[in-house]
Design a protein around this motif. Structure first.
Motif, mmCIF file in Angstrom:
data_model
loop_
_atom_site.group_PDB
_atom_site.id
_atom_site.type_symbol
_atom_site.label_atom_id
_atom_site.label_comp_id
_atom_site.label_asym_id
_atom_site.label_seq_id
_atom_site.Cartn_x
_atom_site.Cartn_y
_atom_site.Cartn_z
ATOM 1 N N LEU A 59 -0.658 -45.516 -42.007
ATOM 2 C CA LEU A 59 -0.061 -44.199 -42.192
ATOM 3 C C LEU A 59 1.157 -44.061 -41.291
ATOM 4 C CD1 LEU A 59 -0.515 -41.540 -43.754
ATOM 5 C CD2 LEU A 59 -1.793 -40.706 -41.786
ATOM 6 N N ARG A 60 2.247 -43.563 -41.846
ATOM 7 C CA ARG A 60 3.492 -43.447 -41.089
ATOM 8 C C ARG A 60 3.312 -42.582 -39.855
ATOM 9 N NH1 ARG A 60 7.868 -40.054 -40.535
ATOM 10 N NH2 ARG A 60 6.988 -38.485 -41.925
ATOM 11 N N GLN A 61 3.769 -43.091 -38.713
ATOM 12 C CA GLN A 61 3.699 -42.338 -37.466
ATOM 13 C C GLN A 61 4.915 -41.421 -37.346
ATOM 14 O OE1 GLN A 61 1.050 -42.503 -35.221
ATOM 15 N NE2 GLN A 61 0.166 -43.687 -36.896
ATOM 16 N N VAL A 62 4.661 -40.166 -37.006
ATOM 17 C CA VAL A 62 5.766 -39.240 -36.812
ATOM 18 C C VAL A 62 6.544 -39.598 -35.547
ATOM 19 C CG1 VAL A 62 6.341 -36.833 -36.342
ATOM 20 C CG2 VAL A 62 4.667 -37.396 -38.110
ATOM 21 N N TYR A 63 5.863 -40.020 -34.516
ATOM 22 C CA TYR A 63 6.523 -40.485 -33.308
ATOM 23 C C TYR A 63 5.595 -41.432 -32.575
ATOM 24 C CZ TYR A 63 3.702 -36.790 -31.135
ATOM 25 O OH TYR A 63 2.671 -35.978 -30.736
ATOM 26 N N GLU A 72 9.103 -31.816 -30.241
ATOM 27 C CA GLU A 72 8.046 -30.874 -29.851
ATOM 28 C C GLU A 72 8.395 -29.468 -30.303
ATOM 29 O OE1 GLU A 72 5.185 -31.413 -28.801
ATOM 30 O OE2 GLU A 72 5.088 -33.214 -27.556
ATOM 31 N N ALA A 73 9.666 -29.090 -30.167
ATOM 32 C CA ALA A 73 10.101 -27.752 -30.578
ATOM 33 C C ALA A 73 9.972 -27.590 -32.096
ATOM 34 C CB ALA A 73 11.532 -27.504 -30.139
ATOM 35 N N ARG A 74 10.319 -28.651 -32.834
ATOM 36 C CA ARG A 74 10.196 -28.587 -34.293
ATOM 37 C C ARG A 74 8.738 -28.453 -34.708
ATOM 38 N NH1 ARG A 74 12.068 -33.147 -38.836
ATOM 39 N NH2 ARG A 74 11.215 -31.989 -40.619
ATOM 40 N N ILE A 75 7.859 -29.243 -34.091
ATOM 41 C CA ILE A 75 6.434 -29.164 -34.414
ATOM 42 C C ILE A 75 5.896 -27.774 -34.136
ATOM 43 C CG2 ILE A 75 4.142 -30.000 -33.759
ATOM 44 C CD1 ILE A 75 5.453 -32.751 -33.261
ATOM 45 N N ALA A 76 6.273 -27.195 -33.007
ATOM 46 C CA ALA A 76 5.798 -25.854 -32.642
ATOM 47 C C ALA A 76 6.302 -24.812 -33.628
ATOM 48 C CB ALA A 76 6.238 -25.520 -31.225
ATOM 49 N N ASP A 77 7.580 -24.921 -34.032
ATOM 50 C CA ASP A 77 8.152 -23.951 -34.970
ATOM 51 C C ASP A 77 7.478 -24.045 -36.333
ATOM 52 O OD1 ASP A 77 10.319 -22.036 -35.860
ATOM 53 O OD2 ASP A 77 10.757 -23.726 -37.180
ATOM 54 N N ARG A 81 5.212 -21.212 -38.386
ATOM 55 C CA ARG A 81 5.518 -20.767 -39.744
ATOM 56 C C ARG A 81 4.321 -20.948 -40.676
ATOM 57 N NH1 ARG A 81 10.279 -24.232 -41.455
ATOM 58 N NH2 ARG A 81 10.095 -23.034 -43.385
ATOM 59 N N LYS A 82 3.613 -22.053 -40.540
ATOM 60 C CA LYS A 82 2.426 -22.281 -41.379
ATOM 61 C C LYS A 82 1.323 -21.282 -41.038
ATOM 62 C CE LYS A 82 2.511 -26.677 -40.286
ATOM 63 N NZ LYS A 82 2.145 -28.106 -40.131
ATOM 64 N N ALA A 83 1.127 -21.023 -39.742
ATOM 65 C CA ALA A 83 0.113 -20.046 -39.334
ATOM 66 C C ALA A 83 0.454 -18.664 -39.867
ATOM 67 C CB ALA A 83 -0.013 -20.026 -37.814
ATOM 68 N N LEU A 155 7.850 -31.640 -41.280
ATOM 69 C CA LEU A 155 7.656 -32.916 -40.602
ATOM 70 C C LEU A 155 6.433 -33.670 -41.129
ATOM 71 C CD1 LEU A 155 8.713 -34.748 -38.326
ATOM 72 C CD2 LEU A 155 7.153 -33.554 -36.773
ATOM 73 N N PHE A 156 5.286 -33.014 -41.165
ATOM 74 C CA PHE A 156 4.053 -33.658 -41.598
ATOM 75 C C PHE A 156 3.831 -33.521 -43.106
ATOM 76 C CE2 PHE A 156 3.235 -32.543 -37.120
ATOM 77 C CZ PHE A 156 2.935 -33.805 -36.618
ATOM 78 N N GLU A 157 4.129 -32.355 -43.652
ATOM 79 C CA GLU A 157 3.817 -32.070 -45.058
ATOM 80 C C GLU A 157 4.932 -32.476 -46.013
ATOM 81 O OE1 GLU A 157 1.676 -29.390 -42.286
ATOM 82 O OE2 GLU A 157 3.810 -29.825 -42.607
#
Length: 230
Positions: A59-63, A72-77, A81-83, A155-157
């Motif tokens: 599975l592709r690693q994001v980092y 980290e800022a992108r993941i948090a943002d 938004r998803k929440a 990033l993930f989806e």
């Protein structure tokens, strides 16, 4: 409507409400519905389900290692938004007629709730259903609703659409190669919302279909073909 003594939802103007139990629900639940004509109570027995164990490699690693401050800022943002989208509480009842499948033709490659072992490491359960189909296969709204998130580059989806089908019953459609709707749009059952892809963290073309109701992870396939109330 009360679940185990706690208020969880209210019926639509037509008198419809949704109640769901997640993967780890207990064996019994007490529900109470209050209305103008009085109240009704019932204790439900909840059956156990068997879940798969799925091993995934490559599975592709994001980092790798420690993420950069920008990542980290992108993941948090994106998490925020998803929440926010899953917290939607649209006062409609588009769910009342059940769902159609979001793809016309597909193969289930991962069932809801299975334990995933990724590159030898146990991970949390998979709270979606993976529907394999060729890249570009149209994805349709299984029921009407309000688009509460639409983004082609998460990033993930990867391509992601989220729709509130009423009272906080929110579906997510992941790894899309095309996103054909915009946030804030109302969609009808059977309307095209995107196309199958392998964007984000995916090993091949498929639609990961997820369903959540007020913080509870649900199996969306259980809604397919459910007849509406008489």
């Amino acid at each position: 409507m009360f679940l185990d003594g706690q208020p969880v939802t209210r019926a639509s103007d037509g008198g419809f409400f949704y109640l769901g139990f997640d993967r780890d629900a207990g064996p019994k639940a007490a529900i109470r519905v209050d209305g103008r004509g009085g109240e009704a109570s019932r204790v439900l027995e909840i059956g156990k389900a068997d879940y798969d164990v799925q091993r995934i490699k490559g599975l592709r690693q994001v980092y790798q290692g420690q993420a950069s401050p920008e990542l980290e800022a992108r993941i948090a943002d994106e998490s925020r938004r998803k929440a926010q989208a899953f917290a939607s509480r649209v006062e409609h009842d588009d769910f009342r007629g059940g769902f159609s499948a979001p793809l016309r033709d597909f193969r289930v490659t991962a069932r809801f709730g299975g334990q995933r072992i990724i590159d030898g490491r146990p991970r949390p359960p998979h709270y979606g259903v993976d529907l394999a189909a060729p890249r570009g296969t149209p994805v349709y709204a299984p029921a009407g609703g309000l688009v509460v998130l639409a983004d082609s580059d998460m990033l993930f989806e990867g391509g992601l659409v989220m729709i509130d089908h009423g009272q906080g019953l929110v579906c997510a459609y992941l790894h899309l190669s095309e996103v054909d709707v915009m946030r804030g749009a109302r969609v009808a059952r059977g309307e095209r919302i995107g196309a199958v892809g392998a964007t984000g963290r995916a090993t091949g073309p498929h639609l990961c279909w997820r369903l959540k109701w007020r913080g509870r992870n649900m199996n969306p396939m259980l809604m397919v073909g459910v007849p509406g109330p008489a």
